[in-house]
Enzyme design. Sequence first.
Site, PDB file in Angstrom:
ATOM      1  N   GLU A  82       0.988  -1.010  -0.350  1.00  0.00           N
ATOM      2  CA  GLU A  82      -0.054  -0.278   0.104  1.00  0.00           C
ATOM      3  C   GLU A  82       0.747   1.009  -0.073  1.00  0.00           C
ATOM      4  OE1 GLU A  82      -2.193   0.717   3.125  1.00  0.00           O
ATOM      5  OE2 GLU A  82      -0.432   2.114   4.185  1.00  0.00           O
ATOM      6  N   CYS A 114      -3.210  -4.938   4.184  1.00  0.00           N
ATOM      7  CA  CYS A 114      -2.203  -5.169   4.768  1.00  0.00           C
ATOM      8  C   CYS A 114      -2.058  -6.823   3.956  1.00  0.00           C
ATOM      9  CB  CYS A 114      -2.389  -4.898   6.419  1.00  0.00           C
ATOM     10  SG  CYS A 114      -1.699  -3.915   7.537  1.00  0.00           S
ATOM     11  N   HIS A 238      -1.718 -11.987  10.476  1.00  0.00           N
ATOM     12  CA  HIS A 238      -1.276 -10.754  10.232  1.00  0.00           C
ATOM     13  C   HIS A 238      -1.175 -10.297  11.555  1.00  0.00           C
ATOM     14  CE1 HIS A 238      -0.978  -6.430   9.391  1.00  0.00           C
ATOM     15  NE2 HIS A 238      -2.044  -5.989   9.789  1.00  0.00           N
ATOM     16  N   LYS A 243      -0.017  -7.662  20.316  1.00  0.00           N
ATOM     17  CA  LYS A 243      -0.695  -8.676  20.916  1.00  0.00           C
ATOM     18  C   LYS A 243      -2.032  -9.695  20.343  1.00  0.00           C
ATOM     19  CE  LYS A 243      -4.128  -6.832  25.033  1.00  0.00           C
ATOM     20  NZ  LYS A 243      -4.320  -5.729  25.512  1.00  0.00           N
TER      21      LYS A 243
END
Lengths: 352, 131
Positions: A82, A114, A238, A243
């Site tokens: 991107e 993404c 991804h 976290k």
Amino acid sequence: MTVGIIGYGAFVPRRRIRLEEIAAVWGADADSYRRGLQLHEKSVPGKDEDTITMSVEAARRAFVRSGGVDPAEVGAVYVGSESHPYAVKPSGTIVGEALGINPEVHIADLEFACKAGTEGMYLAQSLVKAGEVKYALGIGADTSQGAPGDALEYSAAAGAAAFLFGADEERILAEVVATYSWTTDTPDFWRRAYMHYPRHGSRFTGEPAYFRHITNSARGIMEKAGLEPEDFAFAVFHQPNGKFPIRVGKRLGFTMEQLETGWLSPWLGNTYSGASPMGLTAILDVARPGDLILLTSFGSGAGSDSFVFRVTERLPKVQELAPLTRVQLDNDKIHVSYGEYAKLRGKIRMAE
Amino acid sequence: MISPARSWREAPQRYRLEAAKCTGCGRVCYPPRVVCPSCRGRDFEHVVLPREGNVVTHTVVRVPPQGFVEQSPLTIALVQLKDGTRLMVQMADVADPETVHAGMPVRLEFRRINSDGEAGVIYYGHKAVPA
Ligand SMILES: [Zn+2]
């Protein structure tokens, strides 16, 4: 016909910025960000590094591990990003020229937030499987930016991963066992034309976007392939921060042992189109013959591509031929201040 | 500033490190030449340069030309590649120019060299990075 990865490579820029350095500028509490997002530092591209340069270097490493594939025999090049340097002029044209692949080749740049990297991988393996091309290259690379002071600024990083696909049985490092995609119209994150920075639709991030798509895509491919979480040696998702990938992995039934090898984000940040593909390169660096690997990407907008790979006897013979991903992540780092980072990322207005 | 036409013409040497090897005396010319400086020969074969080498000597430019200001200080090095070919290149990823020294191992990486402002063409080529 068996199709698989016959070469792979990653590129990590050497510059890093620590989370504290960013938090100090915006008066934010570094500790709560570190705990909340599980991020320590992120990669920063140099003034002379972009999606094209990182793609070329990652792809050169993929060729080194391919056992002498002639670049001229590569029939397709897909660069997913991107942050393509040009709005109009495909990154792939320059990448193909630098690698010696042009001119008999099909080239396209892909975008899907993404997950543009796994889109390229999906198309590359599909064309090889269809017999349209002998070899195909799929690349995920980004030098993404978050708006100054925005939460995304703590994670938006730079890196690239490249995968060469082919069907020569003696060259296959990891066979493609299954593929699966799950896509909806979800307004969680976007950037309009001519805008520098993206926006996110706060109530749509997290559960309805990342978690919902990854969970459905990962469950979908496991059902399609007749596999359970315990059948896998490794899984990579991804990684927009430290976290989320662990939380979604555990929710799907994976253990920390299966997740930690491809979990790069705490020290790399979110490399967008490069994120889960770079995690895959870190797994391929250490995987053993027979190991099953699950990869699930996520791109806002929103969708998730999943792949199941099975490692062959050949992989251990090529792992050390090019720089390992973890070695790049852990060594030769150049830490920069926020001032230098602002300069490198073009956030300082210069004289005309 | 080099023109898009010249950049395009020089792509084989800039993008792929293609050099010309004299078929008469074996001298490798980079960038490629029409006449061999050693034996005046005019027959060359294409060779691709290795990407590993060592710094022979270097200089640090603290007042760089327009277009390179954001990269100041610029470290420019004469690098001898593994095959003996020498070339002048900009160094990248040098945290401290004081650490650059003769004999230092380097690797050539594909990098952005310059660009014609925000709207113009972007020039790519190779720079030497610490190996
Ligand atoms: Zn000669």
